[in-house]
Scaffold this active site. Structure first.
Site, PDB file in Angstrom:
ATOM      1  N   SER A  69      48.946  99.995  28.920  1.00  0.00           N
ATOM      2  CA  SER A  69      50.267  99.394  28.718  1.00  0.00           C
ATOM      3  C   SER A  69      50.299  97.881  28.897  1.00  0.00           C
ATOM      4  CB  SER A  69      51.288 100.025  29.667  1.00  0.00           C
ATOM      5  OG  SER A  69      51.521 101.355  29.310  1.00  0.00           O
ATOM      6  N   LYS A  72      51.195  96.015  25.904  1.00  0.00           N
ATOM      7  CA  LYS A  72      52.578  95.878  25.438  1.00  0.00           C
ATOM      8  C   LYS A  72      53.035  94.424  25.470  1.00  0.00           C
ATOM      9  CE  LYS A  72      53.656 100.599  26.818  1.00  0.00           C
ATOM     10  NZ  LYS A  72      54.177 101.511  27.854  1.00  0.00           N
ATOM     11  N   TYR A 196      49.849 102.494  17.812  1.00  0.00           N
ATOM     12  CA  TYR A 196      50.169 102.375  19.227  1.00  0.00           C
ATOM     13  C   TYR A 196      49.020 102.868  20.112  1.00  0.00           C
ATOM     14  CZ  TYR A 196      52.613 103.355  23.633  1.00  0.00           C
ATOM     15  OH  TYR A 196      52.982 103.426  24.944  1.00  0.00           O
ATOM     16  N   TYR A 244      57.684  99.829  35.192  1.00  0.00           N
ATOM     17  CA  TYR A 244      58.465 101.072  35.067  1.00  0.00           C
ATOM     18  C   TYR A 244      59.494 101.129  36.196  1.00  0.00           C
ATOM     19  CZ  TYR A 244      54.286 101.838  32.327  1.00  0.00           C
ATOM     20  OH  TYR A 244      53.264 101.685  31.465  1.00  0.00           O
ATOM     21  N   VAL A 262      48.312 102.212  32.848  1.00  0.00           N
ATOM     22  CA  VAL A 262      47.909 103.435  33.503  1.00  0.00           C
ATOM     23  C   VAL A 262      46.393 103.484  33.715  1.00  0.00           C
ATOM     24  CG1 VAL A 262      47.548 104.905  31.490  1.00  0.00           C
ATOM     25  CG2 VAL A 262      48.561 105.873  33.557  1.00  0.00           C
TER      26      VAL A 262
END
Lengths: 309, 309, 309, 309
Positions: A69, A72, A196, A244, A262
């Site tokens: 992530s 991102k 993705y 998160y 992660v």
């Protein structure tokens, strides 16, 4: 950086490295992606690039890991470059208050994800970044962006990891189909998710990732990939939404913008001062690297780098 | 502050004042508390205290207004002083992702509010700050704290506003009873809410509020009401949670910690640089002062005060 | 009823009584109301009134117990008598899909409870039934209704239980204040809840409750307290909503309309055939009497009383 | 059926037909499946099979329509036949309190749908009914079941409708992937949904559907496709869950078990008395046939068929 600060940094890094090596409770390695579950949890690396361009590392800072992530952030920079503020009609800018892969919020808010750093939001960002191009072209652009940011061409996508996610990523397929049903996905779910999953499978070392983060430092002499105003805004999003449902806690404890993955990596920015990459595979209850979080908390406190004074 | 910065600030304040005066769309004054609904929406004030101690104001900066939820910052400082980190067993540190008076989240999380700046969390904070004392004693301490922070004894509670909230505050009674049913309220709901409603009814001017915020600047020579580490953490909470479900947007646009109130006031901190109070009664869709938010966005951008570089 | 059916019923009741006496797992007595927590869990009673007016009982059918939420059926009959279909603008008719005291749904649906048999809905029904009268008058009418339905004047309210609920009923206070904040409560929460807690504290025996349910049998010769069309509709609500989030399961297993209470009582109607009251204090996971549910499941199956053929 | 009842039924059917023809507000035809959106909304048909085997119809009772979710009843019967009560470990039996295609509840309850008649639950039922067979085999069995129940071999699947759903069914794909991520789907989402979409695309006329429902009447001489105890339980599920979030209202107004489909058809069972099929394409706010619901309400009331007395 003064000599005494350099000395302090060396001392703090040594301390962090020693403590990480000795730590018994290293969190839990993510097990939902088979390729990640096999990673040795004893590893720990950290690398810092300062405003003067110098780089300082400790531990397994040269071992490549799956940035997951953290990617991102780069995808967001590309999508904003392509669409500008139009992107915000498709994804919000508010913390989610829910787990990273929650679908519940999408139902409340008609298929508009709350921010670009939860899975649903990042899928929309990738979908927007595709902008009519094939996934292969987009992934090429993403790698060029990351390589330029890091000044290093030896950065690649791990196809086995990407495939592994494709096979087990039912939650992400659910999110994508759900948004498509609300008209908030332009491409077929398979196509956007193909891009993705590959984006998440980029592999970097701590030293590479810390260098790749330089464009968010807002310091002279650093690679300028996006405009200064946009740098500030990406940092703001990282601070409020980068971890998160642990974002508030990270801001409270560390006081710096960051984005975790992660795979156990975290990219942390001390605006004007440093770009920091830390990696340790074991995760805490919020799904962020346990030792990584503790390391940057110590680093920020000892160096006085919190944005909050 | 250099002479050129002083000049810039004067110019920016003049510009902000002029634009505020001319603005046609001033948002909507909160109407759920009768005493607030009667406020003249044409008012606008802003005051800035700089690190050198100088204060610069524009507009209706000497008109007292009801600080409402801005008081949650002072209550948090007092409760943390009394309980320290034990407070965090009763209230979280994460953005809520929901409206300021939502009860939904409490059901998901067993009566533990997500953060001290939504209503449920602030009620718990006040309940904890009471710590066995009568509301009258707690309110005395709160006023002493605010007056000392502002170096101004002429700061009071408006009893009519407090009574008005008591009579119409059914949502807050619902929150309090709900938390009590989960064992997360030590005092009777009537008692804690009595203190809470009076705390919200503190009245201050922009110049008073900007001075009262100096203890959060983390700058030498400013009143030191709490330890530096705690200052950073309160600022972190203000940035991630200070504007209800508009917190992410405020961070994105302004880039500074802030806490808004339904009376139209906002306290904003530029760590190391300034304490800013702005007030205009009309609210935007998220329940934060519309002109106030726009004014601090301009101020932060023009002065280069974002914490994000 | 033919002689063979009478024999069958006698046989089934004996079997049910024997099995209840022998059952080891009797569920858990509700402990949130102190007065209920003290009840002896070994008790079990059942009473049946048939269409021919005959009454057949087994076990502790003459021991009074707190009918609690079973009272919601009588309150609904009174409120419908007073307001007619206007009541449905304030409360819905759909199963809730949530726990009996959930507040979450109220937030989704703007203070309108989903049905009259969850706590929020029953509070609105009582509020509506008050219709400008003092709680004392309403409670007088409620007792007159129940006594007339049961043809028995020896039915009373247990004040100690009512007081006990008043003191610990924070969840209900939360619901009431929440609905008041949405304008869906006409009276002060204290007043409506005062009436509500006393209504829940009515005490009856199984034989009294079975007789009181005769007005819902829709059989000739039974007390006619409400019009036949209304009887059918109250039965429909009992079937879809009478057991909180266990309503679907009760309908599946028993196939009859019923309303349970946290005191361990259940009133069950076999339209045209029987009115059944069962009581055993231990509850199952959904908060309904464990042995009571099992007993009426057996009774309905053996007698062929399911409304579903 | 006595002669006077036959007369009454004829009179009621004539009245229903006339009123349906004259009704101005016919609801809204479902538009999310292109093939359904094109249906002429002026159509209305109703057919009743009585316990004596006689069949009575009015209106467009011979026009085939897409039965859509009514097929869930037949799929449930097949899955229960194959798995028995083991099915209930994968799907619940409680009303949902949410829209027919909600994904929210799945997150709360870990991928276990609340009942077999919402989309998520029906997808699980189909997945279970596949039981290792190819979709083609399952669909063959489904058609054999329906044809045998209806005593009519001229019942088919409309491939164009099935394809149309496959192309636009993103919400159902989201549900399937979500449940798969929780381990509650045995087959690949594409495979299960392929079977599911074809199952929904079965076409029948009202006369065929009324006959196909005879096995749920629990009357002598009717096709016996499942055991009597199972008939009662399927009826119970239809009553509590058969109309999505309008189930409580249907039970309140009609008082009979029923299952509606987005194509405008409803199958309604009067246990021991009648099997009723009604069809009119326009839907009400809950997604159930508007004229169809009104027609069976009138029919049940005039004929005294409510299960509630």
């Amino acid at each position: 950086m003064t000599a005494s600060q350099a000395e302090l940094l060396a001392e703090v890094l040594a301390e962090i490295g020693a403590r990480a090596a000795a730590e018994a409770d290293r969190g839990r390695v993510a097990d939902y992606i088979p390729e990640l579950a096999a990673i040795d949890p004893s590893q720990f690396g950290l690398s810092v690039v300062l405003a003067d361009g110098s780089q300082h590392s400790v531990g397994d800072a040269e071992v490549p890991f799956s940035i997951q992530s953290v990617s991102k952030v780069f995808a967001l920079a590309i999508a904003l470059g392509r669409l500008g503020d139009r992107l915000w009609s498709r994804v919000g800018r508010e913390p989610s208050g829910l787990a990273f892969n929650s679908i519940l919020q999408l139902e409340h808010e008609q298929g508009i994800p709350r921010n670009p750093f939860i899975n649903a939001g990042a899928i929309v960002v990738t979908d927007a970044a595709l902008a009519g191009h094939a996934p292969r072209e987009y992934l090429g652009e993403l790698l060029r962006f990351i390589r330029a940011a890091a000044s290093d061409d030896d950065i690649h996508i791990n196809d086995a990891v990407a495939r592994s996610e494709t096979e087990t990523g039912h939650r992400n397929f659910a999110l994508a189909h759900y948004m498509r049903s609300h008209g908030n996905l332009e491409n077929a779910p398979e196509l956007t998710l193909g891009a993705y999953f590959h984006q998440c499978a980029v592999e970097m070392t701590c030293t590479q990732l810390a260098r790749a983060g330089r464009f968010l430092m807002g310091a002279p002499g650093m690679p300028r990939m996006v405009a200064p105003g946009r740098v500030r805004r990406i940092n703001a999003l990282m601070l409020t939404c980068g971890h998160y449902d642990g974002s508030g806690d990270f801001a409270y404890r560390v006081g710096l913008p960051g984005k975790s993955g992660v795979g156990g990596g975290i990219l942390v920015i001390a605006p004007g001062r440093a770009s920091i990459a830390v990696w340790s595979p074991g995760l805490n209850a919020q799904g962020n690297s346990k030792l990584g979080t503790e390391a940057v908390e110590t680093l920020a406190r000892r160096m006085g780098w919190s944005v909050f004074g």
